[in-house]
Design an enzyme around this catalytic site. Structure first.
Site, mmCIF file in Angstrom:
data_model
loop_
_atom_site.group_PDB
_atom_site.id
_atom_site.type_symbol
_atom_site.label_atom_id
_atom_site.label_comp_id
_atom_site.label_asym_id
_atom_site.label_seq_id
_atom_site.Cartn_x
_atom_site.Cartn_y
_atom_site.Cartn_z
ATOM 1 N N GLY A 148 -5.765 -10.439 -10.725
ATOM 2 C CA GLY A 148 -6.054 -11.471 -9.640
ATOM 3 C C GLY A 148 -6.270 -10.361 -8.383
ATOM 4 O O GLY A 148 -5.671 -9.182 -8.727
ATOM 5 N N CYS A 149 -6.524 -10.839 -7.291
ATOM 6 C CA CYS A 149 -6.817 -10.223 -6.232
ATOM 7 C C CYS A 149 -5.644 -9.433 -5.685
ATOM 8 O O CYS A 149 -5.491 -8.198 -5.456
ATOM 9 C CB CYS A 149 -7.421 -11.092 -4.946
ATOM 10 S SG CYS A 149 -6.609 -12.486 -4.591
ATOM 11 N N TYR A 150 -4.533 -10.341 -5.324
ATOM 12 C CA TYR A 150 -3.296 -9.875 -4.876
ATOM 13 C C TYR A 150 -2.589 -8.809 -5.775
ATOM 14 O O TYR A 150 -2.143 -7.782 -5.509
ATOM 15 C CB TYR A 150 -2.340 -10.847 -4.447
ATOM 16 C CG TYR A 150 -2.452 -11.745 -3.329
ATOM 17 C CD1 TYR A 150 -2.878 -10.935 -2.050
ATOM 18 C CD2 TYR A 150 -2.611 -12.944 -3.139
ATOM 19 C CE1 TYR A 150 -2.627 -11.553 -0.841
ATOM 20 C CE2 TYR A 150 -2.612 -13.663 -2.069
ATOM 21 C CZ TYR A 150 -2.760 -13.030 -0.736
ATOM 22 O OH TYR A 150 -2.902 -13.733 0.419
ATOM 23 N N THR A 152 -3.642 -6.960 -7.948
ATOM 24 C CA THR A 152 -4.447 -5.528 -8.074
ATOM 25 C C THR A 152 -4.033 -4.777 -6.884
ATOM 26 O O THR A 152 -3.478 -3.675 -7.056
ATOM 27 C CB THR A 152 -6.006 -5.771 -8.097
ATOM 28 O OG1 THR A 152 -6.442 -6.365 -9.125
ATOM 29 C CG2 THR A 152 -6.632 -4.623 -7.965
#
Length: 342
Positions: A148-150, A152
């Site tokens: 996921g973005c967060y 990473t």
């Protein structure tokens, strides 16, 4: 050439995949699906792709992926797990950008995502696609769970400290901010211009779905459970993640040397000079994660600043990075975009 299919090509992550893969020298787009836009030309929906992609969106219930070597899922949670088994059985590799295969504890996943998992037997096989940690496993994987973005930005920020055993792992704090594209392309009140512009707010303080994913990854690096307070915020920008991370040091350590050493050979992690303050615009449209380390007044608190583009290193770019590794290509191929300024 690698023949590529995309399931769910109309969201922000999907169109970012299209942008990147259309320029990739070793990838050929064969199939792009959409339930609502079946029959519509990709370049009719996204004018930015005019002259780049001539395919039309296909009905996912009627499409044949037989000509594909790899299929990307840029779909809502719960879709990929229903289709992956058949693709793998046909010898097609899968890179899933949803959360369906990220969390190894199926019961925990079901608790956070509010649905039953329909392919629990594949969860153990799925390789978590954070190249800076799992590069060798990714090389031989059939199924990639793209982070996921967060997770990473937060994991890349904390990993050197965790691996060095230099912090109190029971009191980690991640104060994170995201652009509104992280919420997806669907219409929702909180992402309307009049709601998100000139506004800044926290959300999901009691518990965000990315929390167990981050805990899992950091616990694996530690070798024991870690505890993390994770507070996300919505900011009035389109794309970008800024994570301010706090950790209590348990021994003296040269933070700059630690981070420079850990990421010396990582093509997409840039450790900035001492005293730097990375900006989200410094990674906009790129696959980079830029990190700066601080130790205010030489005290016992480490402050790590980590920035990424949530749609690139936080999603589509990292997915293509994983594809490159899986197929033995140069890792940077097709994802060396210079960030956009201003």
């Amino acid at each position: 050439m690698i023949n590529v299919g995309i399931v769910g090509g109309t969201g922000y992550t999907g169109v970012e995949l299209l942008r990147i893969l259309a320029q990739h020298p070793k990838a050929k787009l064969k199939v792009i699906t959409s339930r609502q836009e079946a029959g519509t030309g990709v370049d009719d929906l996204f004018s930015s792709l005019r002259g780049q992609i001539t395919l039309k969106f296909s009905d996912p219930l009627k499409v044949d992926f037989g000509k594909c070597d790899v299929v990307f899922f840029a779909t809502p949670n719960g879709i990929a797990m229903q289709q992956v088994s058949a693709l793998l059985g046909s010898g097609i590799k899968v890179i899933d950008l949803s959360a369906d295969f990220r969390i190894k504890d199926v019961a925990e996943w079901e608790e956070w995502y509010g649905m039953s998992h329909t392919a629990p037997e594949l969860v153990a096989e799925a390789v978590y696609g954070l190249p800076e940690v799992n590069r060798e496993k990714i090389r031989n994987a059939r199924l990639i769970a793209n982070p996921g973005c967060y997770p990473t930005a937060v994991q890349l920020g904390f990993i050197p400290l965790i691996e060095a055993g230099a912090v109190d792992e029971n009191h980690l704090i991640a104060d994170t901010k995201s652009g509104v594209s992280g919420a997806g392309r669907k219409a929702e009140i909180h992402t309307l211009y009049a709601e998100a512009s000139d506004n800044f707010k926290s959300y999901a303080v009691a518990g965000h779905r990315h929390l167990p994913e981050i805990r899992q990854g950091l616990s694996e690096r530690s070798g024991k459970p870690i505890d993390l307070t994770f507070v996300p915020h919505l900011t009035p920008m389109i794309r970008g993640i800024h994570a301010t991370l706090y950790a209590r040091l348990t021994r003296d350590v040269d933070l700059q040397a630690l981070y420079e050493s850990r990421y010396a050979n990582e093509p997409f992690v840039d450790v900035l000079p001492a005293g730097s303050h990375p900006e989200t615009r410094s990674v906009r449209g790129s696959n980079f994660c830029r990190i700066a380390v601080h130790r205010p007044r030489n005290g016992d608190t480490a402050v790590i600043l980590s920035v990424t583009d949530n749609l690139v290193k936080g999603a589509a770019g990292q997915a293509v990075q994983n594809m490159n590794i899986m197929y033995g290509l140069p890792e940077k191929m097709g994802i060396q975009h210079i960030p956009l300024l201003p």
